[in-house]
Scaffold this active site. Structure first.
Site, PDB file in Angstrom:
ATOM      1  N   ASP A  37     -12.283  -5.407  -3.918  1.00  0.00           N
ATOM      2  CA  ASP A  37     -13.203  -6.454  -3.954  1.00  0.00           C
ATOM      3  C   ASP A  37     -14.687  -5.842  -3.369  1.00  0.00           C
ATOM      4  OD1 ASP A  37     -13.715  -7.192  -0.725  1.00  0.00           O
ATOM      5  OD2 ASP A  37     -11.322  -6.688  -1.114  1.00  0.00           O
ATOM      6  N   GLU A  71       0.782  -1.130   0.041  1.00  0.00           N
ATOM      7  CA  GLU A  71      -0.153   0.036   0.040  1.00  0.00           C
ATOM      8  C   GLU A  71       0.894   1.207  -0.087  1.00  0.00           C
ATOM      9  OE1 GLU A  71      -4.151  -1.687   2.366  1.00  0.00           O
ATOM     10  OE2 GLU A  71      -2.303  -1.061   3.680  1.00  0.00           O
TER      11      GLU A  71
END
Length: 231
Positions: free
Chosen positions: A196, A13
């Protein structure tokens, strides 16, 4: 000192941001690595807090106490909890809260708040950063982000969270970061890109989109930093 703290839960990230920084020093406290450096002329402390609320809150408090950061930006990925929030879209936090702590407990116990509000200036900065990104390959949304100690991949749990909190996305650290930032009076914002849909296909989607989504969020954060330089 106008020093910006940037937190990601996982190296994936923050790797893109890290690759653009000039490093000056590295410190280690309580097992967390803190990378001190610059992005152009901005002082940055970048750190990886690990998964979960306790790790995130511990790392955030150290970031504040040891490095005296003036702002905190959390970047990363999340699961969508809103039909309008699609894969790779960006969610900018309006406020954050926990989906696994009872709401009555939140308002009855210190700091007596059901949610923690992101800084309006940082929200507006994120919007302007999005507007300055070209080409735009995804949409952005401003709304509530919820956090809890589980990866959401069950439709019944997903629906229960939606009904209780009406959030835009779910992850595992943002509310803890916002909580600690707020009780220390440090402005914060949570930036997430969707990896997702927090359903039965979440694991498959996550594996396919985690790096793509992580970099989308990271690029927005870099654009925010660029705008800060010009202010």
């Amino acid at each position: 000192m106008n020093r910006i703290g940037i937190i990601g839960a996982m190296s994936i990230e923050v790797d893109f941001i890290k690759s653009k920084m000039t490093f000056i020093d590295e410190k280690r406290y309580a097992g967390f690595n803190f990378y001190l450096g610059k992005y152009k002329n901005l002082d940055i402390v970048l750190t990886i807090c690990g998964i979960g609320k306790v790790n995130a809150s511990s790392c955030t408090q150290i970031l504040i106490d040891r490095f005296n950061v003036s702002k905190i930006i959390n970047t990363g990925i999340a699961g969508s909890l809103n039909d309008d929030v699609k894969l790779c879209d960006i969610v900018i936090s309006d406020n954050v809260t926990y989906h696994d702590v009872r709401q009555i407990q939140m308002i009855s116990c210190y700091p007596y708040k059901e949610f923690f509000c992101a800084n309006k200036e940082l929200i507006n900065l994120a919007i302007r950063a999005y507007q300055n990104i070209c080409p735009k390959e995804n949409n952005y949304h401003i709304g509530r982000i919820v956090s809890g100690e589980s990866f959401i991949s069950d439709k019944n749990l997903k629906q229960a969270i939606i009904e209780s909190y009406n959030p835009y996305c779910v992850e595992m650290e943002g509310a803890a970061i916002g909580h600690v930032a707020e009780i220390n009076d440090v402005p914060f914002v949570i930036i997430r890109s969707i990896s997702d849909n927090a359903d039965e296909n979440a694991t498959i989607s996550y594996e396919e989109f985690e790096k793509i989504s992580a970099n989308i969020s990271a690029k927005l954060v870099l654009k925010m930093l660029e705008l800060l330089i010009t202010e």
